[in-house]
Write a protein that holds these residues in place. Structure first.
Motif, PDB file in Angstrom:
ATOM      1  N   GLY A  56     -15.755  63.422  53.449  1.00 25.42           N
ATOM      2  CA  GLY A  56     -14.943  62.493  54.342  1.00 25.42           C
ATOM      3  C   GLY A  56     -15.753  61.415  55.319  1.00 25.42           C
ATOM      4  N   LYS A  57     -17.048  61.389  55.320  1.00 26.24           N
ATOM      5  CA  LYS A  57     -17.789  60.255  56.049  1.00 26.24           C
ATOM      6  C   LYS A  57     -17.353  59.080  55.654  1.00 26.24           C
ATOM      7  N   ARG A  58     -17.189  58.204  56.790  1.00 26.18           N
ATOM      8  CA  ARG A  58     -16.953  56.648  56.783  1.00 26.18           C
ATOM      9  C   ARG A  58     -18.407  56.181  56.693  1.00 26.18           C
ATOM     10  N   ILE A  59     -18.785  55.245  55.766  1.00 24.47           N
ATOM     11  CA  ILE A  59     -20.137  54.606  55.906  1.00 24.47           C
ATOM     12  C   ILE A  59     -20.121  53.139  56.029  1.00 24.47           C
ATOM     13  N   ALA A  60     -20.709  52.417  56.738  1.00 22.32           N
ATOM     14  CA  ALA A  60     -20.516  51.004  56.856  1.00 22.32           C
ATOM     15  C   ALA A  60     -22.040  50.647  56.455  1.00 22.32           C
ATOM     16  N   GLY A  86     -18.729  62.906  49.035  1.00 22.36           N
ATOM     17  CA  GLY A  86     -17.483  62.852  49.536  1.00 22.36           C
ATOM     18  C   GLY A  86     -17.115  61.681  50.500  1.00 22.36           C
ATOM     19  N   GLY A  87     -17.903  60.890  50.566  1.00 18.80           N
ATOM     20  CA  GLY A  87     -18.288  59.729  51.442  1.00 18.80           C
ATOM     21  C   GLY A  87     -17.460  58.367  50.995  1.00 18.80           C
ATOM     22  N   GLU A  88     -17.054  57.696  51.981  1.00 16.93           N
ATOM     23  CA  GLU A  88     -16.518  56.263  51.504  1.00 16.93           C
ATOM     24  C   GLU A  88     -17.340  55.325  52.106  1.00 16.93           C
ATOM     25  N   VAL A  89     -17.469  54.195  51.370  1.00 10.50           N
ATOM     26  CA  VAL A  89     -18.565  53.011  51.755  1.00 10.50           C
ATOM     27  C   VAL A  89     -17.680  51.838  51.980  1.00 10.50           C
ATOM     28  N   GLN A  90     -17.575  50.927  53.217  1.00 13.76           N
ATOM     29  CA  GLN A  90     -17.410  49.715  53.245  1.00 13.76           C
ATOM     30  C   GLN A  90     -18.331  48.675  53.379  1.00 13.76           C
ATOM     31  N   VAL A  91     -18.444  47.830  52.635  1.00 10.77           N
ATOM     32  CA  VAL A  91     -19.485  46.681  52.754  1.00 10.77           C
ATOM     33  C   VAL A  91     -19.046  45.664  53.504  1.00 10.77           C
ATOM     34  N   PHE A  92     -19.900  45.495  54.447  1.00 14.47           N
ATOM     35  CA  PHE A  92     -19.973  44.177  55.401  1.00 14.47           C
ATOM     36  C   PHE A  92     -20.915  42.981  54.928  1.00 14.47           C
ATOM     37  N   ALA A  93     -20.353  41.949  54.041  1.00 14.37           N
ATOM     38  CA  ALA A  93     -21.326  41.065  53.757  1.00 14.37           C
ATOM     39  C   ALA A  93     -21.445  39.844  54.596  1.00 14.37           C
ATOM     40  N   SER A  94     -22.860  39.499  54.812  1.00  9.22           N
ATOM     41  CA  SER A  94     -23.179  38.535  55.768  1.00  9.22           C
ATOM     42  C   SER A  94     -23.660  37.041  55.145  1.00  9.22           C
ATOM     43  N   ASP A  95     -23.777  36.900  53.947  1.00  6.80           N
ATOM     44  CA  ASP A  95     -23.813  35.550  53.111  1.00  6.80           C
ATOM     45  C   ASP A  95     -25.150  34.925  53.973  1.00  6.80           C
ATOM     46  N   GLY A  96     -26.114  35.724  54.159  1.00  7.76           N
ATOM     47  CA  GLY A  96     -27.333  35.284  54.692  1.00  7.76           C
ATOM     48  C   GLY A  96     -27.546  34.838  55.864  1.00  7.76           C
TER      49      GLY A  96
END
Length: 370
Positions: A56-60, A86-96
């Motif tokens: 259940g780890k939240r990963i950025a 068992g983790g969940e990933v949220q992607v933070f896009a920075s567009d360069g």
């Protein structure tokens, strides 16, 4: 009175010995005894309890670049490995945009993610955010950035080796002489490492001359195509340009398209990095792109997640982890119409996609328990 006093003392000593003996032992449910030892008690902890705490780890995932098939396959690798654990990933896009990337990192820290993965970026923009994460006990694992913060593990491809592989193949195919175009951009840790190998290459082969060099990290494939078209107009004759060395697959794609559209396929392209799209271009016999050195982008994502989970687990991890590359040549691939993608590439290229770096027995057990 004297005789009665001696008996009392003996009885008192016997009782005291029984109390001491009882304190030294502790009955177990099975009727055996267990030493009253804190270290011994810890060793009896059910390993499933530790595994449960890692689920259940939240990963950025903080990314500088999020365009191109390499990036999309890298994200697939991150999400695949995290999901298996068992983790969940949220992607933070920075567009360069480095300022946006720094803001994304700060947001991930403030939102209390359990762990942070960083893809590319520069220390000047990210150091403050990384230090803040570490201070708040949020583990951080970085890929291809010049971060040097204690407690942070940095993954990097063997960039000098990849450059050497492609440049040596170029020299071999060109017979040790000719004129080349370099597509490269400064300001990125992996690019700077690749440039070291490039300088050594020019010293080693004095009959190979650089006639043009350019590179832009913004819209890299399209910008490279536009600039390569201009160079082809400047050098319009067959033989004017022997080859193009592209230090990134986005650069290689742009150069390849410009050369094909101009009908100048006598010019060969040598690249770095690999994706399904790249592989299709290399496999095409009409394409000038003939070889590339790379680490499987999905493997990079998987390895990065493994090191993050090692940190969750409290394991000691290396400061720098170097990922070993493979070399992909058209001649090693099946002939069309048979097509191959990166998931099948291990059948033709030794070592591709099979990295076990960062894996441990307990990680395998955690993955199997999900």
């Amino acid at each position: 009175m004297k005789s009665w006093g001696k008996s009392s003392v003996i009885l008192l000593l016997a009782a005291l010995l029984l109390v001491i003996s009882a304190c030294g032992q502790q009955k177990t449910g099975s009727g055996g005894t267990e030493q009253n030892n804190p270290a011994g008690s810890a060793s009896q902890t059910n390993p499933q309890d530790g595994q449960a705490s890692l689920k259940g780890k939240r990963i950025a995932l903080i990314m500088q670049f999020n365009t191109g098939t390499f990036s999309s396959q890298y994200i697939e690798g991150v999400k695949d490995q995290a999901g298996k654990l068992g983790g969940e990933v949220q992607v933070f896009a920075s567009d360069g945009d480095l300022a946006k990337m720094a803001s994304n990192l700060d947001a991930a820290v403030n939102q209390g993610f359990d762990g942070i993965l960083i893809d590319h970026g520069q220390a000047g923009a990210l150091d403050a955010g990384v230090k803040k994460a570490v201070e708040q006990k949020i583990p951080v694992v970085v890929f291809d950035a010049d971060i040097k913060v204690p407690g942070v593990t940095v993954l990097q491809q063997d960039d000098q080796k990849m450059a050497e592989m492609t440049l040596e193949q170029l020299a071999k195919d060109a017979g040790g002489k000719g004129t080349i175009v370099k597509v490269w951009v400064a300001g990125f840790a992996p690019m700077e490492r690749r440039q070291i190998a490039y300088k050594a290459f020019l010293d080693k082969y004095p009959d190979i001359k650089e006639i043009a060099a350019f590179g832009n990290a913004t819209n890299p494939a399209l910008d490279t195509q536009t600039q390569m078209e201009a160079i082809l107009r400047k050098y319009p004759n067959k033989g004017d340009i022997t080859a193009v060395w592209a230090s990134w697959d986005e650069f290689a794609k742009g150069a390849t398209r410009a050369i094909q559209q101009a009908g100048r396929t006598e010019i060969k392209v040598y690249g770095i990095d690999m994706s399904d799209e790249d592989l299709q271009m290399i496999q095409d016999p009409a394409s000038p792109w003939v070889a590339s050195a790379a680490v499987d982008p999905k493997s990079i994502g998987r390895v990065q997640v493994r090191y993050l989970y090692q940190k969750f687990h409290g394991d000691k991890t290396e400061d720098i982890v170097v990922l070993s590359p493979s070399f992909v040549k058209r001649e090693d691939l099946p002939k069309p119409p048979e097509k191959v993608n990166t998931a099948q590439l291990d059948k033709y290229v030794k070592g591709w996609g099979s990295s076990e770096q960062g894996n441990t027995e307990w990680l395998k057990q955690l993955e199997g328990s999900k």
